[in-house]
Design a protein around this motif. Structure first.
Motif, PDB file in Angstrom:
ATOM      1  N   ASN A   9     -13.513  -8.409  -4.595  1.00 46.79           N
ATOM      2  CA  ASN A   9     -12.969  -7.052  -4.537  1.00 46.79           C
ATOM      3  C   ASN A   9     -13.799  -6.102  -3.694  1.00 46.79           C
ATOM      4  N   ALA A  10     -14.919  -6.553  -3.180  1.00 42.09           N
ATOM      5  CA  ALA A  10     -15.820  -5.665  -2.443  1.00 42.09           C
ATOM      6  C   ALA A  10     -15.155  -5.108  -1.193  1.00 42.09           C
ATOM      7  N   GLY A  11     -14.388  -5.904  -0.469  1.00 41.64           N
ATOM      8  CA  GLY A  11     -13.773  -5.446   0.770  1.00 41.64           C
ATOM      9  C   GLY A  11     -12.295  -5.159   0.626  1.00 41.64           C
ATOM     10  N   ALA A  12     -11.829  -4.965  -0.596  1.00 36.82           N
ATOM     11  CA  ALA A  12     -10.408  -4.749  -0.822  1.00 36.82           C
ATOM     12  C   ALA A  12     -10.035  -3.318  -0.438  1.00 36.82           C
ATOM     13  N   THR A  13      -9.149  -3.182   0.543  1.00 34.02           N
ATOM     14  CA  THR A  13      -8.640  -1.878   0.954  1.00 34.02           C
ATOM     15  C   THR A  13      -7.127  -1.927   0.893  1.00 34.02           C
ATOM     16  N   PHE A  14      -6.528  -0.756   0.988  1.00 37.58           N
ATOM     17  CA  PHE A  14      -5.067  -0.726   0.965  1.00 37.58           C
ATOM     18  C   PHE A  14      -4.493  -1.402   2.207  1.00 37.58           C
ATOM     19  N   ALA A  15      -5.147  -1.230   3.342  1.00 39.24           N
ATOM     20  CA  ALA A  15      -4.672  -1.863   4.571  1.00 39.24           C
ATOM     21  C   ALA A  15      -4.652  -3.391   4.431  1.00 39.24           C
ATOM     22  N   ALA A  16      -5.681  -3.937   3.818  1.00 36.57           N
ATOM     23  CA  ALA A  16      -5.713  -5.381   3.603  1.00 36.57           C
ATOM     24  C   ALA A  16      -4.607  -5.798   2.629  1.00 36.57           C
ATOM     25  N   PHE A  17      -4.430  -5.032   1.580  1.00 32.28           N
ATOM     26  CA  PHE A  17      -3.362  -5.324   0.620  1.00 32.28           C
ATOM     27  C   PHE A  17      -1.995  -5.268   1.291  1.00 32.28           C
ATOM     28  N   ALA A  18      -1.777  -4.234   2.121  1.00 33.31           N
ATOM     29  CA  ALA A  18      -0.489  -4.071   2.791  1.00 33.31           C
ATOM     30  C   ALA A  18      -0.224  -5.206   3.765  1.00 33.31           C
ATOM     31  N   ARG A  19      -1.252  -5.688   4.439  1.00 35.35           N
ATOM     32  CA  ARG A  19      -1.062  -6.812   5.354  1.00 35.35           C
ATOM     33  C   ARG A  19      -0.687  -8.082   4.600  1.00 35.35           C
ATOM     34  N   ARG A  20      -1.257  -8.253   3.418  1.00 31.93           N
ATOM     35  CA  ARG A  20      -0.941  -9.462   2.644  1.00 31.93           C
ATOM     36  C   ARG A  20       0.416  -9.377   1.968  1.00 31.93           C
ATOM     37  N   ARG A  21       0.861  -8.186   1.652  1.00 33.87           N
ATOM     38  CA  ARG A  21       2.120  -8.007   0.914  1.00 33.87           C
ATOM     39  C   ARG A  21       3.066  -7.100   1.699  1.00 33.87           C
ATOM     40  N   THR A  22       3.439  -7.509   2.887  1.00 35.00           N
ATOM     41  CA  THR A  22       4.280  -6.674   3.750  1.00 35.00           C
ATOM     42  C   THR A  22       5.663  -6.449   3.143  1.00 35.00           C
ATOM     43  N   THR A  23       6.214  -7.452   2.494  1.00 38.47           N
ATOM     44  CA  THR A  23       7.545  -7.310   1.899  1.00 38.47           C
ATOM     45  C   THR A  23       7.520  -6.284   0.772  1.00 38.47           C
ATOM     46  N   LEU A  24       6.507  -6.356  -0.072  1.00 33.16           N
ATOM     47  CA  LEU A  24       6.389  -5.422  -1.196  1.00 33.16           C
ATOM     48  C   LEU A  24       6.197  -3.991  -0.694  1.00 33.16           C
ATOM     49  N   GLY A  26       6.885  -2.774   2.323  1.00 32.00           N
ATOM     50  CA  GLY A  26       8.093  -2.372   3.054  1.00 32.00           C
ATOM     51  C   GLY A  26       9.226  -2.012   2.116  1.00 32.00           C
ATOM     52  N   GLY A  27       9.396  -2.780   1.058  1.00 31.57           N
ATOM     53  CA  GLY A  27      10.436  -2.488   0.068  1.00 31.57           C
ATOM     54  C   GLY A  27      10.178  -1.178  -0.653  1.00 31.57           C
ATOM     55  N   ALA A  28       8.930  -0.934  -1.003  1.00 29.34           N
ATOM     56  CA  ALA A  28       8.583   0.321  -1.679  1.00 29.34           C
ATOM     57  C   ALA A  28       8.811   1.502  -0.745  1.00 29.34           C
ATOM     58  N   LEU A  29       8.458   1.342   0.519  1.00 32.10           N
ATOM     59  CA  LEU A  29       8.676   2.407   1.499  1.00 32.10           C
ATOM     60  C   LEU A  29      10.170   2.671   1.694  1.00 32.10           C
ATOM     61  N   ALA A  30      10.969   1.613   1.782  1.00 31.07           N
ATOM     62  CA  ALA A  30      12.415   1.769   1.936  1.00 31.07           C
ATOM     63  C   ALA A  30      13.028   2.439   0.701  1.00 31.07           C
ATOM     64  N   ALA A  31      12.571   2.045  -0.486  1.00 30.87           N
ATOM     65  CA  ALA A  31      13.090   2.649  -1.718  1.00 30.87           C
ATOM     66  C   ALA A  31      12.743   4.137  -1.774  1.00 30.87           C
ATOM     67  N   ALA A  32      11.526   4.493  -1.373  1.00 26.65           N
ATOM     68  CA  ALA A  32      11.134   5.906  -1.368  1.00 26.65           C
ATOM     69  C   ALA A  32      11.961   6.688  -0.354  1.00 26.65           C
ATOM     70  N   LEU A  33      12.234   6.092   0.785  1.00 32.13           N
ATOM     71  CA  LEU A  33      13.038   6.754   1.801  1.00 32.13           C
ATOM     72  C   LEU A  33      14.471   6.983   1.315  1.00 32.13           C
ATOM     73  N   VAL A  34      15.061   5.989   0.689  1.00 30.47           N
ATOM     74  CA  VAL A  34      16.431   6.116   0.164  1.00 30.47           C
ATOM     75  C   VAL A  34      16.474   7.152  -0.954  1.00 30.47           C
ATOM     76  N   ALA A  35      15.496   7.124  -1.848  1.00 28.27           N
ATOM     77  CA  ALA A  35      15.468   8.091  -2.947  1.00 28.27           C
ATOM     78  C   ALA A  35      15.328   9.514  -2.409  1.00 28.27           C
ATOM     79  N   GLY A  36      14.510   9.700  -1.402  1.00 25.82           N
ATOM     80  CA  GLY A  36      14.353  11.023  -0.800  1.00 25.82           C
ATOM     81  C   GLY A  36      15.619  11.495  -0.123  1.00 25.82           C
TER      82      GLY A  36
END
Length: 72
Positions: A9-24, A26-36
């Motif tokens: 967990n020492a080098g865990a950043t959001f950017a690293a998480f986002a690169r590993r879980r692009t579908t998740l 992207g889906g969260a971003l799309a859901a937020a966009l639709v809700a807005g």
């Protein structure tokens, strides 16, 4: 075991998480966009309806029967 978890967990950043879980992410971003968009549309629709009612009321209140010319 604790050392291994801390080292992982020492080098865990959001950017690293986002690169590993692009579908998740992207889906969260799309859901937020639709809700807005849906929330914004509903808010705008309510404002338009309120303005329409206010303008119609002002128009009817502005009609003065004494100033109307009788039609023959």
């Amino acid at each position: 075991m604790r050392e291994r978890l801390q080292a992982g967990n020492a080098g865990a950043t959001f950017a690293a998480f986002a690169r590993r879980r692009t579908t998740l992410v992207g889906g969260a971003l799309a859901a937020a966009l639709v809700a807005g968009a849906v929330g914004g549309y509903g808010s705008a629709r309510a404002r338009v309806d309120e303005d329409r009612a206010r303008l119609a009321s002002a128009y009817v209140a502005g009609l003065d029967a004494r100033l109307m010319v009788p039609m023959r």
